[in-house]
Motif scaffolding. Structure first.
Motif, PDB file in Angstrom:
ATOM      1  N   ALA A 286      18.269  27.032  44.440  1.00  0.00           N
ATOM      2  CA  ALA A 286      19.301  27.466  45.376  1.00  0.00           C
ATOM      3  C   ALA A 286      19.964  28.706  44.819  1.00  0.00           C
ATOM      4  O   ALA A 286      19.927  28.975  43.612  1.00  0.00           O
ATOM      5  N   VAL A 287      20.561  29.491  45.721  1.00  0.00           N
ATOM      6  CA  VAL A 287      21.242  30.738  45.350  1.00  0.00           C
ATOM      7  C   VAL A 287      22.609  30.737  46.018  1.00  0.00           C
ATOM      8  O   VAL A 287      22.708  30.670  47.247  1.00  0.00           O
ATOM      9  N   LEU A 288      23.668  30.794  45.230  1.00  0.00           N
ATOM     10  CA  LEU A 288      25.044  30.772  45.729  1.00  0.00           C
ATOM     11  C   LEU A 288      25.700  32.127  45.499  1.00  0.00           C
ATOM     12  O   LEU A 288      25.539  32.740  44.437  1.00  0.00           O
ATOM     13  N   THR A 289      26.480  32.581  46.483  1.00  0.00           N
ATOM     14  CA  THR A 289      27.157  33.874  46.398  1.00  0.00           C
ATOM     15  C   THR A 289      28.302  33.819  45.393  1.00  0.00           C
ATOM     16  O   THR A 289      29.444  33.520  45.731  1.00  0.00           O
ATOM     17  N   ALA A 290      27.998  34.150  44.147  1.00  0.00           N
ATOM     18  CA  ALA A 290      29.023  34.163  43.101  1.00  0.00           C
ATOM     19  C   ALA A 290      30.074  35.240  43.370  1.00  0.00           C
ATOM     20  O   ALA A 290      31.260  35.054  43.083  1.00  0.00           O
ATOM     21  N   ARG A 291      29.637  36.370  43.917  1.00  0.00           N
ATOM     22  CA  ARG A 291      30.573  37.426  44.303  1.00  0.00           C
ATOM     23  C   ARG A 291      29.910  38.311  45.334  1.00  0.00           C
ATOM     24  O   ARG A 291      28.891  38.945  45.071  1.00  0.00           O
ATOM     25  N   HIS A 292      30.495  38.360  46.538  1.00  0.00           N
ATOM     26  CA  HIS A 292      29.957  39.186  47.622  1.00  0.00           C
ATOM     27  C   HIS A 292      30.577  40.585  47.539  1.00  0.00           C
ATOM     28  O   HIS A 292      31.265  40.927  46.577  1.00  0.00           O
ATOM     29  N   HIS A 293      30.293  41.422  48.559  1.00  0.00           N
ATOM     30  CA  HIS A 293      30.779  42.803  48.548  1.00  0.00           C
ATOM     31  C   HIS A 293      32.305  42.892  48.557  1.00  0.00           C
ATOM     32  O   HIS A 293      32.856  43.958  48.259  1.00  0.00           O
ATOM     33  N   ASP A 294      32.979  41.783  48.940  1.00  0.00           N
ATOM     34  CA  ASP A 294      34.445  41.826  48.969  1.00  0.00           C
ATOM     35  C   ASP A 294      35.066  41.695  47.587  1.00  0.00           C
ATOM     36  O   ASP A 294      36.285  41.807  47.437  1.00  0.00           O
ATOM     37  N   GLY A 295      34.241  41.437  46.575  1.00  0.00           N
ATOM     38  CA  GLY A 295      34.742  41.398  45.205  1.00  0.00           C
ATOM     39  C   GLY A 295      35.403  40.106  44.788  1.00  0.00           C
ATOM     40  O   GLY A 295      35.869  40.000  43.639  1.00  0.00           O
ATOM     41  N   VAL A 296      35.461  39.107  45.666  1.00  0.00           N
ATOM     42  CA  VAL A 296      36.132  37.851  45.335  1.00  0.00           C
ATOM     43  C   VAL A 296      35.170  36.957  44.559  1.00  0.00           C
ATOM     44  O   VAL A 296      34.160  36.498  45.093  1.00  0.00           O
ATOM     45  N   ALA A 297      35.494  36.693  43.303  1.00  0.00           N
ATOM     46  CA  ALA A 297      34.621  35.909  42.432  1.00  0.00           C
ATOM     47  C   ALA A 297      34.856  34.418  42.633  1.00  0.00           C
ATOM     48  O   ALA A 297      36.004  33.979  42.797  1.00  0.00           O
ATOM     49  N   LEU A 298      33.777  33.634  42.595  1.00  0.00           N
ATOM     50  CA  LEU A 298      33.892  32.180  42.694  1.00  0.00           C
ATOM     51  C   LEU A 298      34.037  31.521  41.327  1.00  0.00           C
ATOM     52  O   LEU A 298      34.010  30.300  41.234  1.00  0.00           O
ATOM     53  N   TRP A 299      34.203  32.335  40.294  1.00  0.00           N
ATOM     54  CA  TRP A 299      34.424  31.779  38.954  1.00  0.00           C
ATOM     55  C   TRP A 299      35.645  32.471  38.347  1.00  0.00           C
ATOM     56  O   TRP A 299      36.161  33.452  38.895  1.00  0.00           O
ATOM     57  N   ASP A 300      36.096  31.982  37.208  1.00  0.00           N
ATOM     58  CA  ASP A 300      37.300  32.518  36.575  1.00  0.00           C
ATOM     59  C   ASP A 300      36.933  33.736  35.731  1.00  0.00           C
ATOM     60  O   ASP A 300      36.896  33.678  34.493  1.00  0.00           O
ATOM     61  N   THR A 301      36.702  34.835  36.405  1.00  0.00           N
ATOM     62  CA  THR A 301      36.315  36.055  35.705  1.00  0.00           C
ATOM     63  C   THR A 301      37.467  36.606  34.882  1.00  0.00           C
ATOM     64  O   THR A 301      38.639  36.500  35.271  1.00  0.00           O
TER      65      THR A 301
END
Length: 440
Positions: free
Chosen positions: A88-103
């Motif tokens: 599977a492939v999950l959008t960790a960060r799309h073009h909007d720059g919102v990260a799904l992890w604690d960058t």
């Protein structure tokens, strides 16, 4: 994802032959997951503010409504496994720059800026691995919210939008090399976090059309990734440093050279859009899947969870339905390679790895007979996959080098599959087919 981008070249990781991990071509099915703040209002991911469909401040206001309150990565992984997927492939960060992890690179993440308040990637990676699935992460090269991103211009913009959009490119005469260098440092640091924290088996890049390969410093980025994990598979949006091609939304008429993957949405949208009810039927998805693997590719089938993390019932049901068909016909799916070229059989086919069994996909219920043209190898047995029922068969005609037509008796109604019937043609040796024009 995006429309209107320029075709990409066959990936090859620079001047080296394309090294591909065996698991990828053996996987056949992956699940793409577009999940982010855009699910709050159900607007197109990132593109809605880029194109002006939604004001930027309204788009970013969705941060306040993103809860991931029912996000259960274990449930996702279980569903994906039942669908027959191997990654599977999950959008960790799309073009909007919102990260799904604690960058560590700024605070624009669901951890620091949304009610979700937590990392969404760690549980995802762990749950997939518990199901034996490979872990893929999507990352956009571009970031339309980063203050340093629109500081350069593609030397040969693919379209006017890239040249002139204020989120993508600097205004004429306003290029800022120092700002662009800062952006690349930010991007490299984020990709480095993904590699070291989650050790993805696959990194799925996007957004490559907005800069040249040299501007992106793809060689350096590739080295950074592979130094952390040399087995990471990279898609073609790494340009010369990718491993496989990624056509999207339409089955190619000719398979791309080398490994490839078709990206396809279950409905018409990548992320969750509640007004989009154009869901493909399970029958249609079986056709897409069979046609793709019949040409040697993988299908990366996309779903768009709601903001709370639940996958819409309509999409989950289609994954379950596709998985039921795959489970019944697994021998024609896994451990196979591309089948016959067009013209030999009215439908796609796959071939066992030892090249001694052909699997013919019949989308419509066979009537009277099924024909197979140009087959030189003798046939020892034909059976229906899933039931084991053997079918009568005979060769009629042929002259000189031109083989006759193999006619296979149609299966009885009880042996036919309502979505697609698969016939296993067992051969007396390795597959050999005639590709000539016949006698003059």
């Amino acid at each position: 994802m995006a429309a209107g981008r320029r075709p990409f070249a066959v990936p090859h990781r620079g001047s080296d032959p394309m090294p591909m991990q065996p698991w990828f071509s053996e996987a056949k099915l992956g699940i793409f997951v577009h999940y982010g703040i855009y699910a709050v209002d159900g607007v197109p991911e990132s593109w809605s503010f880029y194109t002006g469909q939604v004001p930027h401040d309204r788009y970013m206001k969705q941060l306040d409504g993103f809860t991931a309150s029912d996000y259960d990565p274990g449930a996702w992984a279980g569903l994906f496994a039942r669908a027959g997927a191997k990654y599977a492939v999950l959008t960790a960060r799309h073009h909007d720059g919102v990260a799904l992890w604690d960058t560590d690179q700024g605070d624009l993440s669901v951890v620091r800026r949304t009610p979700a308040g937590r990392d969404l990637l760690a549980g995802y990676a762990e749950a997939l691995r518990e199901q034996g699935l490979k872990v893929g992460l999507y990352y956009s090269h571009s970031d339309w919210n980063h203050p340093d991103y629109a500081s350069a211009v593609h030397p040969d913009p693919p379209n006017e939008e890239v040249r002139a959009n204020r989120y993508a490119s600097a205004a004429p005469g306003q290029e800022d090399p120092e700002a662009w260098a800062r952006f690349l440092a930010y991007r490299n640091a984020q990709v480095g976090e993904l590699v070291t924290r989650f050790r993805p088996d696959l990194l799925w890049f996007d957004g490559e059309w907005e800069r040249s390969e040299e501007q992106w410093e793809m060689h350096e980025l590739s080295e950074l990734i592979l130094a952390g994990n040399p087995d990471t598979v990279l898609n073609a949006r790494m340009l010369s440093y990718g491993d496989y091609s990624t056509p999207e939304q339409g089955v190619p008429l000719l398979p791309p050279e080398g490994p490839w993957e078709l990206c396809l949405t279950v409905n018409d949208s990548w992320g969750f859009q509640p007004q989009d009810h154009h869901h493909k039927s399970v029958r249609q998805l079986v056709r897409y899947f069979a046609e793709t693997i019949g040409m040697g590719g993988n299908l990366l089938l996309d779903v768009g969870p709601r903001e709370d993390g639940t996958i819409p019932v309509e999409q989950a049901a289609r994954l379950e339905g596709l998985g039921t068909w795959i489970a019944k016909h697994s021998e024609a799916v896994y451990g196979t390679v591309a089948g016959l070229p067009a013209g030999h059989h009215y439908g796609p086919s796959t071939l066992s790895a030892d090249r001694r069994t052909l699997y013919l996909m019949c989308f419509d219920t066979p009537r009277e007979t099924v024909s197979l043209r140009g087959l030189r190898t003798p046939v020892t047995r034909v059976r229906v996959v899933g039931t084991g029922t053997e079918l009568g068969h005979r060769v009629i005609g042929g002259l000189g080098d031109v083989p006759g037509v193999l006619w296979i008796d149609a299966p009885e109604a009880a042996d036919a599959d309502e979505l697609a019937t698969v016939l296993a043609v067992e051969l007396g040796g390795e597959l050999d087919v005639y590709r000539g024009t016949g006698r003059d």
